[in-house]
Write an enzyme that holds these catalytic residues in place. Structure first.
Site, mmCIF file in Angstrom:
data_model
loop_
_atom_site.group_PDB
_atom_site.id
_atom_site.type_symbol
_atom_site.label_atom_id
_atom_site.label_comp_id
_atom_site.label_asym_id
_atom_site.label_seq_id
_atom_site.Cartn_x
_atom_site.Cartn_y
_atom_site.Cartn_z
ATOM 1 C CE1 TYR A 28 -4.179 1.753 0.478
ATOM 2 C CE2 TYR A 28 -2.844 3.154 1.899
ATOM 3 C CZ TYR A 28 -4.008 2.925 1.182
ATOM 4 O OH TYR A 28 -4.983 3.885 1.173
ATOM 5 C CG LEU A 60 -7.849 -5.647 6.771
ATOM 6 C CD1 LEU A 60 -9.154 -4.941 6.425
ATOM 7 C CD2 LEU A 60 -7.948 -6.319 8.126
ATOM 8 C CD GLU A 61 -6.964 -7.330 1.466
ATOM 9 O OE1 GLU A 61 -8.139 -7.029 1.740
ATOM 10 O OE2 GLU A 61 -6.010 -6.527 1.569
ATOM 11 C CB VAL A 84 -1.525 -0.218 9.336
ATOM 12 C CG1 VAL A 84 -2.877 0.463 9.509
ATOM 13 C CG2 VAL A 84 -1.685 -1.601 8.707
ATOM 14 C CB ILE A 85 0.371 5.356 8.287
ATOM 15 C CG1 ILE A 85 1.719 4.772 7.805
ATOM 16 C CG2 ILE A 85 0.569 6.728 8.933
ATOM 17 C CD1 ILE A 85 2.415 5.594 6.721
ATOM 18 C CB THR A 89 -11.563 6.728 10.084
ATOM 19 O OG1 THR A 89 -10.735 5.790 9.387
ATOM 20 C CG2 THR A 89 -11.920 7.891 9.169
ATOM 21 C CG HIS A 91 -9.834 1.443 7.794
ATOM 22 N ND1 HIS A 91 -10.671 0.369 7.573
ATOM 23 C CD2 HIS A 91 -8.800 1.296 6.942
ATOM 24 C CE1 HIS A 91 -10.163 -0.394 6.628
ATOM 25 N NE2 HIS A 91 -9.015 0.140 6.223
ATOM 26 C CG ASN A 115 2.829 -9.388 12.446
ATOM 27 O OD1 ASN A 115 2.948 -8.567 11.544
ATOM 28 N ND2 ASN A 115 1.815 -9.381 13.285
ATOM 29 N NE ARG A 129 8.443 1.841 14.972
ATOM 30 C CZ ARG A 129 8.747 3.062 15.389
ATOM 31 N NH1 ARG A 129 9.092 4.001 14.519
ATOM 32 N NH2 ARG A 129 8.722 3.369 16.678
#
Length: 183
Positions: A28, A60-61, A84-85, A89, A91, A115, A129
């Protein structure tokens, strides 16, 4: 800052037979994903592990793709990479919690997963990171998966005699103690 505290990393495990790993990337944020991938590949190469890479649309996939591969292919372990930043919201919480939970559940079912999903507040945190020359979280995820593969191979042939698995080749029959004790 805790991110720059020194920490212990176990030595790279050794393997007596080839290791085949699958790296699953959610690109992403392409530049972040590329750095995570570079770190993971370097760690796997250092261990002599063969690896393939696939991409999925988002974090999520990742668990679904790994679950499919675990059931339908012959990989020894998996490296999940993504970022994921936090946004405006809720989400963020959904993606972080559900992707992590999915990977954890797969791990508890026997999949050897590292992970490497970054969950950060902002882009600068992600860049530090993901950087293979800084915190190298992609490399860390690959090493975690390799250590789990080593554990699964160490304990893979041991049985505890629980449930329907006999501890030995001898089967005992239930019933009268005067009758035959083996089948």
């Amino acid at each position: 800052m805790a991110g720059h505290e020194p920490h212990y990393t176990p030595p790279l495990p050794g393997f007596d037979k080839p290791v085949k790993m699958l790296i699953v990337v959610a690109p992403y944020y392409r530049d972040i994903a590329d750095n995570l991938l570079a770190g993971a590949r370097a760690a796997l190469d250092a261990a002599g592990a063969a690896h393939e890479m696939i991409e999925v649309p988002g974090a999520l996939e990742l668990p679904t793709a790994i679950s499919l591969a675990h059931r339908m292919s012959n990989f020894d372990g998996y490296v999940a990479l993504g970022c994921v930043i936090r946004g405006e919201t809720t989400h963020y919480e959904t993606v972080c919690n559900d992707s992590s939970r999915g990977l954890t559940l797969l791990g508890l079912q026997g999949a050897c997963i590292g992970n490497g999903i970054l969950t950060v507040e902002n882009r600068p945190q992600a860049e530090v990171r993901a950087n293979p020359d800084d915190q190298n979280k992609g490399g860390g995820a690959a090493l975690a998966a390799l250590h789990l593969v080593a554990l699964s191979r160490k304990w893979g042939n041991e049985t505890k005699g629980a449930g329907f698995k006999p501890k030995s080749e001898e089967f005992r029959m239930a019933g009268d103690s005067k009758g035959p004790k083996t089948a």
